[in-house]
Design an enzyme around this catalytic site. Structure first.
Site, short mmCIF file in Angstrom:
data_model
loop_
_atom_site.label_atom_id
_atom_site.label_comp_id
_atom_site.label_asym_id
_atom_site.label_seq_id
_atom_site.Cartn_x
_atom_site.Cartn_y
_atom_site.Cartn_z
N LYS A 159 7.83 -9.84 -12.67
CA LYS A 159 8.99 -9.09 -12.18
C LYS A 159 10.23 -9.82 -12.68
O LYS A 159 10.19 -11.05 -12.91
CB LYS A 159 8.97 -9.09 -10.65
CG LYS A 159 9.75 -7.98 -10.01
CD LYS A 159 8.91 -6.72 -9.82
CE LYS A 159 9.68 -5.63 -9.13
NZ LYS A 159 8.85 -4.44 -8.86
N TYR A 208 9.64 13.07 -1.05
CA TYR A 208 9.77 14.53 -1.16
C TYR A 208 8.57 15.12 -1.90
O TYR A 208 8.00 16.14 -1.49
CB TYR A 208 11.07 14.91 -1.89
CG TYR A 208 11.22 16.41 -1.96
CD1 TYR A 208 11.69 17.13 -0.87
CD2 TYR A 208 10.81 17.11 -3.09
CE1 TYR A 208 11.77 18.51 -0.91
CE2 TYR A 208 10.87 18.49 -3.14
CZ TYR A 208 11.35 19.18 -2.05
OH TYR A 208 11.41 20.55 -2.09
N GLY A 230 11.59 8.83 4.99
CA GLY A 230 12.15 8.69 3.64
C GLY A 230 11.70 9.84 2.75
O GLY A 230 10.54 9.90 2.35
N GLY A 266 12.82 10.71 -0.34
CA GLY A 266 13.45 10.49 -1.64
C GLY A 266 12.55 10.93 -2.77
O GLY A 266 11.80 11.91 -2.64
N ASN A 267 12.60 10.21 -3.88
CA ASN A 267 11.85 10.61 -5.07
C ASN A 267 10.35 10.74 -4.81
O ASN A 267 9.72 11.69 -5.24
CB ASN A 267 12.07 9.59 -6.19
CG ASN A 267 13.43 9.75 -6.81
OD1 ASN A 267 13.89 10.87 -7.03
ND2 ASN A 267 14.11 8.65 -7.07
N VAL A 268 9.79 9.77 -4.10
CA VAL A 268 8.35 9.82 -3.82
C VAL A 268 8.07 10.65 -2.56
O VAL A 268 7.21 11.52 -2.57
CB VAL A 268 7.77 8.39 -3.66
CG1 VAL A 268 6.30 8.45 -3.30
CG2 VAL A 268 7.97 7.58 -4.94
P1 NAD Z 1 14.17 6.65 -3.20
O1 NAD Z 1 15.33 5.74 -3.12
O2 NAD Z 1 14.19 7.79 -4.13
O3 NAD Z 1 13.86 7.26 -1.74
C1 NAD Z 1 13.93 6.53 -0.59
C2 NAD Z 1 14.48 7.46 0.48
O4 NAD Z 1 14.47 6.75 1.71
C3 NAD Z 1 15.92 7.88 0.22
O5 NAD Z 1 16.03 9.27 0.35
C4 NAD Z 1 16.73 7.14 1.31
O6 NAD Z 1 17.83 7.89 1.74
C5 NAD Z 1 15.69 7.01 2.39
N1 NAD Z 1 15.92 5.92 3.32
C6 NAD Z 1 16.47 4.70 3.11
N2 NAD Z 1 16.48 3.98 4.24
C7 NAD Z 1 15.91 4.76 5.18
C8 NAD Z 1 15.62 4.58 6.55
N3 NAD Z 1 15.97 3.47 7.19
N4 NAD Z 1 15.01 5.59 7.21
C9 NAD Z 1 14.68 6.74 6.57
N5 NAD Z 1 14.95 6.97 5.28
C10 NAD Z 1 15.55 5.99 4.60
O7 NAD Z 1 12.90 5.70 -3.46
P2 NAD Z 1 11.47 6.15 -3.94
O8 NAD Z 1 11.37 5.97 -5.39
O9 NAD Z 1 11.12 7.46 -3.32
O10 NAD Z 1 10.57 5.00 -3.29
C11 NAD Z 1 10.23 5.03 -1.92
C12 NAD Z 1 9.44 3.77 -1.58
O11 NAD Z 1 8.27 3.70 -2.39
C13 NAD Z 1 10.20 2.46 -1.83
O12 NAD Z 1 9.79 1.52 -0.88
C14 NAD Z 1 9.69 2.03 -3.20
O13 NAD Z 1 9.76 0.64 -3.37
C15 NAD Z 1 8.25 2.50 -3.12
N6 NAD Z 1 7.66 2.72 -4.44
C16 NAD Z 1 8.19 3.66 -5.27
C17 NAD Z 1 7.61 3.86 -6.52
C18 NAD Z 1 8.15 4.90 -7.47
O14 NAD Z 1 7.46 5.22 -8.45
N7 NAD Z 1 9.33 5.45 -7.24
C19 NAD Z 1 6.49 3.12 -6.92
C20 NAD Z 1 5.97 2.18 -6.02
C21 NAD Z 1 6.57 2.00 -4.79
#
Ligand code: NAD
Length: 366
Positions: free
Chosen positions: A80, A191, A185, A187-189
Site C-alpha cells: 500500500k 448502492y 452507506g 455509495g459506489n459499492v
Molecule cells: P464511497 O465513498 O463511494 O461510499 C461510502 C458511502 O458511505 C458514501 O455514500 C458516504 O456518504 C457514506 N458514509 C460515510 N460515512 C457514513 C456513516 N457514518 N454512516 C453512513 N454512511 C456513511 O465508498 P465505496 O467505494 O462504496 O466503499 C465503501 C466501503 O467499502 C469502504 O469502507 C471501502 O474501503 C470499502 N471497499 C471498497 C472497495 C471498492 O471497490 N470501492 C473495495 C474494497 C473495499
C-alpha cells in the site's frame, strides 16, 4: 518515529519514505509480503495529522492486502502507499508524476492502484513514468458493461456473492425473496449491492450521511430510510456495512438483531476480539477482506488475461472460500475472522518466496 518497534509493524519486507521537495510529495510505500507475487495495493492520499498516523495506516493496510490477495488466490503480495496531503488542495500533476518516478524506482515490487483520494486519472498521470500502476485500462467489465478501471462494480458483485453464501450458511436459505437487509452507506459499492439485492427480491433499509444517496435508494430501489442510530440495530436478517470501519464494537454488538453481517467496509471489527463476541452471540460474520476482494481480483486480471468471464468466475469463488471458512469455524468452534486469517497465512506462508527477477517479470505483464 519508530518503524521496527511500531505496533503495526509485522515483518514488512520494505518500508520506503519518499519525498520530492519541488512538488511537495511526501509519501510512504509499504511492501508487506511478496511470497505470492509483487505487492499490489491502493495509493491513498489523505491529510494525515502526523507522519506517525500515515505510517500506522500504511503498515496496517499493506498487511491487509497480503491477506486479501492470498485468500482470493491471487499471485500477488500485499502493499500500500499513502501520500500525505489533502487531495482537494495539495494534489497536482507534478506531484503525481513524482510519485510515478518513485514507484518506478521500486522496480515492480510494489504496484499502485486507485484508492481513497486518488482516481484512475491520477494513476494514469503516474503511469507516464512507470509501468507499475494497475486498474487504469478501459476494457469490457465482468458484467459486459464497459469498465474504466473503477473496481466498485466488481467489488459490489463480490459482496453480493459473499452475502448469499453467508445467508445460506447462517440462515439456511438460498432464496433471497423477502430477505431483510440493512445497508449502512449507499455509495459506489453500497448502492450497487442494494441493486443486486433488490433484483434478487430482498427488502432493503438504508442509511447514508448524504441525503441524496438515501433519496436515490428510496426512489429507485424502494428502500426504507433509516436513521444513523438504528441502521445497524434493526430487526433484519442481514446487516451490510458499506461505509466505514470499526462499527462492530462493544457498543453495537450486544444490540445487534441481525444473524448475519456481510458488507464491503474495510476493518469492520473495532478490535480482533470482537470477532469472538459476534460468535458468542450466534451472529455469523463474513470477514470483510474476503467479501470485498472483487476489486483486487479485477485488477489482477487486468494484468494477465483481461477475460471478463474469468473475472466473474474468480469473484464467484469468494463463496467457496467463505464456505471453507464457515465450515472450519463451525467444526473448531472458533470465530470466522480468526479462521480467515489462518487460511490466508497458510496460503502466503507456504508460497515459495519469489526472486526479484520473477517479481519484475510478473509486474511487467500488462
Ligand atoms: P464511497 O465513498 O463511494 O461510499 C461510502 C458511502 O458511505 C458514501 O455514500 C458516504 O456518504 C457514506 N458514509 C460515510 N460515512 C457514513 C456513516 N457514518 N454512516 C453512513 N454512511 C456513511 O465508498 P465505496 O467505494 O462504496 O466503499 C465503501 C466501503 O467499502 C469502504 O469502507 C471501502 O474501503 C470499502 N471497499 C471498497 C472497495 C471498492 O471497490 N470501492 C473495495 C474494497 C473495499
Amino acid at each position: 518515529m519508530n518503524v521496527f518497534s511500531h505496533p503495526e509493524f509485522d515483518n514488512h519486507e520494505q518500508v520506503s519514505f519518499v519525498s520530492d521537495p519541488e512538488t511537495g510529495l511526501r509519501a510512504i510505500i509499504a511492501i508487506h509480503n511478496t511470497s505470492r507475487g509483487p505487492a499490489l495495493g491502493g495509493c491513498r492520499m489523505f491529510p494525515y495529522a502526523s507522519d506517525e498516523e500515515a505510517l500506522r495506516d500504511v503498515l496496517r493496510l499493506s498487511r491487509g492486502m497480503t491477506y486479501k490477495s492470498a485468500l482470493a488466490n491471487l499471485d500477488l503480495g500485499g502493499g500500500k502507499s499513502v501520500i500525505i496531503g489533502d487531495p482537494r488542495q495539495h494534489k497536482t500533476e507534478a506531484m503525481l508524476e513524482a510519485m510515478g518516478r518513485c514507484l518506478e524506482k521500486l522496480g515492480g515490487h510494489y504496484i499502485a492502484a486507485e484508492d481513497s483520494g486518488t482516481s484512475v486519472a491520477d494513476l494514469q498521470v503516474m503511469a507516464r513514468h512507470t509501468r507499475h500502476v494497475a486498474g487504469i485500462t478501459s476494457r469490457p467489465g465482468f458484467d459486459g458493461a464497459p469498465s474504466d478501471g473503477d473496481p466498485s462494480p466488481v467489488t459490489a458483485y463480490g459482496v453480493f456473492v459473499g452475502l448469499k453464501a453467508a445467508v445460506q450458511h447462517g440462515l439456511g436459505r438460498t432464496d433471497l425473496t423477502g430477505l431483510k437487509v440493512a445497508i449502512q452507506g449507499i455509495g459506489n459499492v453500497g448502492y450497487r449491492l442494494a441493486r443486486h439485492l433488490k433484483d434478487a427480491g430482498a427488502e432493503l433499509w438504508v442509511y447514508d450521511i448524504h441525503q441524496e444517496q438515501m433519496d436515490r435508494a428510496v426512489a429507485e430501489l424502494g428502500a426504507t430510510p433509516a436513521t444513523a442510530e438504528e441502521i445497524l440495530l434493526l430487526p433484519v436478517d442481514v446487516v451490510a456495512p458499506c461505509a466505514m470501519g470499526a462499527i462492530l464494537n462493544d457498543e453495537s454488538i450486544p444490540k445487534l438483531q441481525a444473524r448475519v453481517i456481510a458488507g464491503a467496509a474495510n476493518n469492520q471489527l473495532a478490535e480482533a476480539r470482537h470477532d469472538r463476541a459476534l460468535q458468542q452471540r450466534g451472529i455469523l460474520y463474513a470477514p470483510d477482506f474476503v467479501l470485498n476482494a472483487g476489486g483486487i481480483i479485477d485488477v489482477a486480471h487486468e494484468r494477465t488475461d483481461q477475460d471478463p468471464t474469468k473475472v466473474r468466475a474468480h469473484v464467484d469463488a469468494i463463496a467457496d472460500t467463505l464456505g471453507e471458512i464457515f465450515t472450519r469455524s463451525q467444526r473448531d468452534q472458533r470465530p470466522t475472522g480468526e479462521i480467515a486469517d489462518e487460511l490466508a497465512e497458510e496460503r502466503f506462508r507456504r508460497a515459495p518466496r519469489r526472486s526479484t527477477a520473477t517479481a519484475n517479470k510478473v509486474a511487467s505483464v500488462g
